[in-house]
Write a protein that holds these residues in place. Sequence first.
Motif, PDB file in Angstrom:
ATOM      1  N   UNK A   9       0.406  -0.929   0.034  1.00  0.00           N
ATOM      2  CA  UNK A   9      -0.213   0.077   0.120  1.00  0.00           C
ATOM      3  C   UNK A   9       1.093   1.832   0.062  1.00  0.00           C
ATOM      4  N   UNK A  10       2.186   1.247  -0.407  1.00  0.00           N
ATOM      5  CA  UNK A  10       3.267   2.288  -0.062  1.00  0.00           C
ATOM      6  C   UNK A  10       4.286   2.511   0.191  1.00  0.00           C
ATOM      7  N   UNK A  11       5.019   3.079   1.296  1.00  0.00           N
ATOM      8  CA  UNK A  11       6.504   2.893   1.453  1.00  0.00           C
ATOM      9  C   UNK A  11       5.952   3.363   2.602  1.00  0.00           C
ATOM     10  N   UNK A  12       6.639   2.733   4.096  1.00  0.00           N
ATOM     11  CA  UNK A  12       7.010   2.936   5.327  1.00  0.00           C
ATOM     12  C   UNK A  12       8.556   3.563   5.612  1.00  0.00           C
ATOM     13  N   UNK A  13       8.176   4.445   6.627  1.00  0.00           N
ATOM     14  CA  UNK A  13       9.545   4.947   6.946  1.00  0.00           C
ATOM     15  C   UNK A  13       9.027   5.032   8.187  1.00  0.00           C
ATOM     16  N   UNK A  14      10.041   4.394   8.702  1.00  0.00           N
ATOM     17  CA  UNK A  14       9.974   4.158  10.803  1.00  0.00           C
ATOM     18  C   UNK A  14       8.879   3.915  10.978  1.00  0.00           C
ATOM     19  N   UNK A  15       7.271   3.065  10.539  1.00  0.00           N
ATOM     20  CA  UNK A  15       6.669   2.526  11.214  1.00  0.00           C
ATOM     21  C   UNK A  15       5.964   3.209  10.534  1.00  0.00           C
ATOM     22  N   UNK A  16       5.947   4.413  10.187  1.00  0.00           N
ATOM     23  CA  UNK A  16       4.481   5.579   9.424  1.00  0.00           C
ATOM     24  C   UNK A  16       4.441   4.924   7.974  1.00  0.00           C
ATOM     25  N   UNK A  17       2.984   4.664   7.422  1.00  0.00           N
ATOM     26  CA  UNK A  17       2.685   5.039   5.811  1.00  0.00           C
ATOM     27  C   UNK A  17       2.925   6.369   6.089  1.00  0.00           C
ATOM     28  N   UNK A  18       3.707   6.271   4.664  1.00  0.00           N
ATOM     29  CA  UNK A  18       3.987   7.620   3.790  1.00  0.00           C
ATOM     30  C   UNK A  18       3.254   7.835   2.299  1.00  0.00           C
ATOM     31  N   UNK A  19       1.989   8.800   2.663  1.00  0.00           N
ATOM     32  CA  UNK A  19       1.654   8.846   1.632  1.00  0.00           C
ATOM     33  C   UNK A  19       1.592  10.334   0.971  1.00  0.00           C
TER      34      UNK A  19
END
Length: 169
Positions: free
Chosen positions: A135-145
């Motif tokens: 569903x996208x990219x995850x940085x530091x445990x948070x989805x980034x959209x």
Amino acid sequence: MQRPPWLQQPTVVDAVAGLIALTALAGVIWSPKLTNAVARATGSIEPVQISVDVRNLSVADPEGFLQSIRDDGRLSFVIRNQPAGSVRVLNATNISPKVVSVMPDGSVIQADNPNVSSPLYARFDLEADAEKVGSGVVIAGTKLKIGVPIELEGTLYRVNGVVSGVGQS
């Protein structure tokens, strides 16, 4: 036959010590740094380019400000009020709106806003290590959209922006 002292009934102190040891072990296993290191070793983390737009920023010297950001090369960022580490700055550009005028012959010209007090609109092109998921990219445990609020922090500034693009490096 008598049992050795270490095989006797555990006491409350032994139970507390065992609980502390298990808690410490669980903390090491589920630590974000360890999880990140394992993800990096397995190849699930890869570099991702992020564009962040900052609007209505009051700066005395906009070009000097943007140049200092480019010179620093790294900045810290926060996603949805959660620290997400530091990222590499690829570019910082001025995207302030232009003044558009239609000439008598029908041509359209654009010029910089002559109003000196006009606010700065800037785009930060950043590179971060992220985990790609369906569903996208995850940085530091948070989805980034696109549309996610971001806080950027450098040595002399802290600004709020919005993600305007997420792509692969």
